[in-house]
Design a protein around this motif. Sequence first.
Motif, PDB file in Angstrom:
ATOM      1  N   ARG A  95       0.815  -1.218   0.000  1.00  0.00           N
ATOM      2  CA  ARG A  95       0.000   0.000   0.000  1.00  0.00           C
ATOM      3  C   ARG A  95       0.849   1.268   0.000  1.00  0.00           C
ATOM      4  O   ARG A  95       0.320   2.357  -0.097  1.00  0.00           O
ATOM      5  CB  ARG A  95      -0.952   0.005   1.185  1.00  0.00           C
ATOM      6  N   ASN A  99      -4.813   3.059   1.585  1.00  0.00           N
ATOM      7  CA  ASN A  99      -3.813   3.136   0.526  1.00  0.00           C
ATOM      8  C   ASN A  99      -3.459   4.597   0.246  1.00  0.00           C
ATOM      9  O   ASN A  99      -4.269   5.500   0.402  1.00  0.00           O
ATOM     10  CB  ASN A  99      -4.272   2.404  -0.743  1.00  0.00           C
ATOM     11  N   TYR A 108      -9.530   2.669  -0.248  1.00  0.00           N
ATOM     12  CA  TYR A 108      -9.436   1.311   0.272  1.00  0.00           C
ATOM     13  C   TYR A 108      -8.440   1.262   1.409  1.00  0.00           C
ATOM     14  O   TYR A 108      -7.507   2.052   1.474  1.00  0.00           O
ATOM     15  CB  TYR A 108      -8.997   0.332  -0.822  1.00  0.00           C
ATOM     16  N   GLY A 141      -5.415  -0.434   2.915  1.00  0.00           N
ATOM     17  CA  GLY A 141      -4.306  -1.288   2.510  1.00  0.00           C
ATOM     18  C   GLY A 141      -4.344  -1.642   1.039  1.00  0.00           C
ATOM     19  O   GLY A 141      -4.865  -0.898   0.217  1.00  0.00           O
ATOM     20  N   TYR A 154      -5.458  -4.803   0.174  1.00  0.00           N
ATOM     21  CA  TYR A 154      -6.204  -6.059   0.202  1.00  0.00           C
ATOM     22  C   TYR A 154      -7.172  -6.210  -0.961  1.00  0.00           C
ATOM     23  O   TYR A 154      -7.477  -7.322  -1.375  1.00  0.00           O
ATOM     24  CB  TYR A 154      -6.958  -6.197   1.533  1.00  0.00           C
ATOM     25  N   GLN A 155      -7.683  -5.105  -1.499  1.00  0.00           N
ATOM     26  CA  GLN A 155      -8.636  -5.172  -2.606  1.00  0.00           C
ATOM     27  C   GLN A 155      -8.011  -4.663  -3.906  1.00  0.00           C
ATOM     28  O   GLN A 155      -8.731  -4.353  -4.854  1.00  0.00           O
ATOM     29  CB  GLN A 155      -9.892  -4.377  -2.266  1.00  0.00           C
TER      30      GLN A 155
END
Length: 182
Positions: free
Chosen positions: A78, A84, A126, A128, A130-131
């Motif tokens: 990130r 992020n 978002y 981090g 993760y998506q």
Amino acid sequence: MKNSLVIIAFVLFAWVGASAQGFRNVDKSPMDAAYFPDNFAHDRKGDEKALVRILYSRPAKNGREIFGKLIPYGQVWRTGANENTEITFYQDATLQGKKIKAGTYSLFTIPNENEWVVILNKDLNYWGAYQYKEANDVARFTVSPKKSDTVIENFSIQFPKGTNALLRMGWDTTVIELPIQF
């Protein structure tokens, strides 16, 4: 003695009062901003405008081994902590010969020992990486990491003072740079 007790009581009251009002403690990785020109946030003059703004969180090294350990090599990061990192270009720019339209993008990186990939992605807001979806990448840039002479305790992003936009990111003993043209 009486003055000491009054001071202690005041400090305790202030501490309990803040907690009672529902404010949480300071984040371990506080949010920060970097601008180009570097002095924009503090030395604005007249109608001067920023060309770039980066919003990011600044994790601390805290004695940990960072790249290759805490931040694994070869995986999307990130580029900071918490949400992020976001980069806003206030006018069209060119990075490594690639035209980037004015707008806001997520800024991710893929650290490796001898080469980093810097990623601009159109997904925003978002937590981090993760998506993260590679299909939403706007552009990717390859840069070579450099060793810092000293340890950089907190992850940092900065544009050195001057007329050239050089995006610098550093943490621990690693620094990467990416020139931006307008």
